[in-house]
Design a protein around this motif. Structure first.
Motif, PDB file in Angstrom:
ATOM      1  N   THR A   6       0.848  -1.321  -0.020  1.00 44.27           N
ATOM      2  CA  THR A   6      -0.059  -0.070  -0.027  1.00 44.27           C
ATOM      3  C   THR A   6       0.809   1.394  -0.082  1.00 44.27           C
ATOM      4  OG1 THR A   6      -1.524  -1.170   1.357  1.00 44.27           O
ATOM      5  CG2 THR A   6      -1.748   1.166   1.099  1.00 44.27           C
ATOM      6  N   GLY A   9      -0.101   8.176  -3.094  1.00 42.24           N
ATOM      7  CA  GLY A   9       0.232   8.816  -4.381  1.00 42.24           C
ATOM      8  C   GLY A   9       0.945  10.101  -4.106  1.00 42.24           C
ATOM      9  N   ARG A  58      -3.268   4.433  -2.599  1.00 43.97           N
ATOM     10  CA  ARG A  58      -3.158   3.075  -3.731  1.00 43.97           C
ATOM     11  C   ARG A  58      -2.953   1.944  -3.062  1.00 43.97           C
ATOM     12  NH1 ARG A  58      -2.790   5.323  -8.370  1.00 43.97           N
ATOM     13  NH2 ARG A  58      -1.454   7.293  -8.740  1.00 43.97           N
TER      14      ARG A  58
END
Length: 233
Positions: A6, A9, A58
């Motif tokens: 994980t 961004g 993300r």
């Protein structure tokens, strides 16, 4: 738990001292992006003067525990920026993850757009809500959502309001899960809420009224056509 897959961004916002962070939690389907990206752009523009930074979370695995991804994101934001208020803003499954992860100590607000509330809301094991106490909470749902029943988010909001008076919910009439038909109004409402919750700017009158109104009024507030054209006017 290992969340190395994980990541956050790139930062969108200002290079000046950071005054708040918004973590954007998308849905799980890349074919149904919802309003997350236009919301990110508008938040970066509207909050730059006060040091607002936005990051897209993300996910390491879109089938995994998105709430833990959100918690990891909050931990990472604290590591990068220190003691600043964090808003979890999610769409679809990301909206549910935002609600579930709201108990993180750095989170002061939650924005859930068309959250995918599970059917358990109508049974003996509904979603927990006590951890929402002390947060500003806004849920937005289209009345024609065929992917996730808007009545489930209403029931969740009704229970949340008992634990936390600073809870509001807007209904987007005739809109579906992706909130496409009234995208401009939804984004304007979301920006208004986030700037008020994270940066202590003045809420628009509809948001103020929704937060103050008793249930069910403040939980079935209609999103007016053209909302955002004269915000704070």
């Amino acid at each position: 738990m290992d969340r190395h897959a994980t990541r956050l961004g790139r930062a969108n916002g200002t290079a000046r001292a950071v005054g708040g962070v918004v973590l954007l939690l998308p849905g799980t389907s890349p074919l149904l992006p919802g309003p997350v990206r236009p919301l990110a752009r508008e938040l970066a523009r509207a909050g730059a003067a006060d040091g607002l930074v936005t990051h897209l979370v993300r996910y390491g695995d879109r089938r995994g525990d998105l709430a833990r991804d959100a918690e990891w994101g909050a931990d990472e934001a604290v590591r990068r920026y220190g003691d600043v208020p964090i808003c979890l803003a999610g769409f679809g499954a990301g909206g549910l993850a935002a609600l579930r992860a709201a108990g993180h100590g750095a989170v002061n607000s939650v924005l859930a757009l068309a959250p995918c509330v599970p059917d358990g809301e109508t049974g003996p094991s509904p979603e927990p809500v006590k951890h929402l106490a002390g947060r500003q909470v806004l849920i937005v749902h289209g009345t024609d959502d065929a992917r996730t029943d808007p009545e489930l988010s209403f029931r969740l909001a009704s229970r949340a309001k008992k634990a936390n008076r600073s809870t509001a919910r807007f209904e987007v009439h005739s809109d579906g899960h992706g909130l496409r038909e009234h995208r401009a109004e939804v984004v304007a409402l979301a920006v208004d809420f986030v700037l008020g919750a994270v940066l202590a700017r003045r809420y628009s009158r509809p948001v103020t009224d929704a937060l103050a109104a008793p249930p069910p009024l403040g939980l079935r507030m209609p999103l007016a056509s053209g909302f955002g054209r004269s915000l704070r006017g």
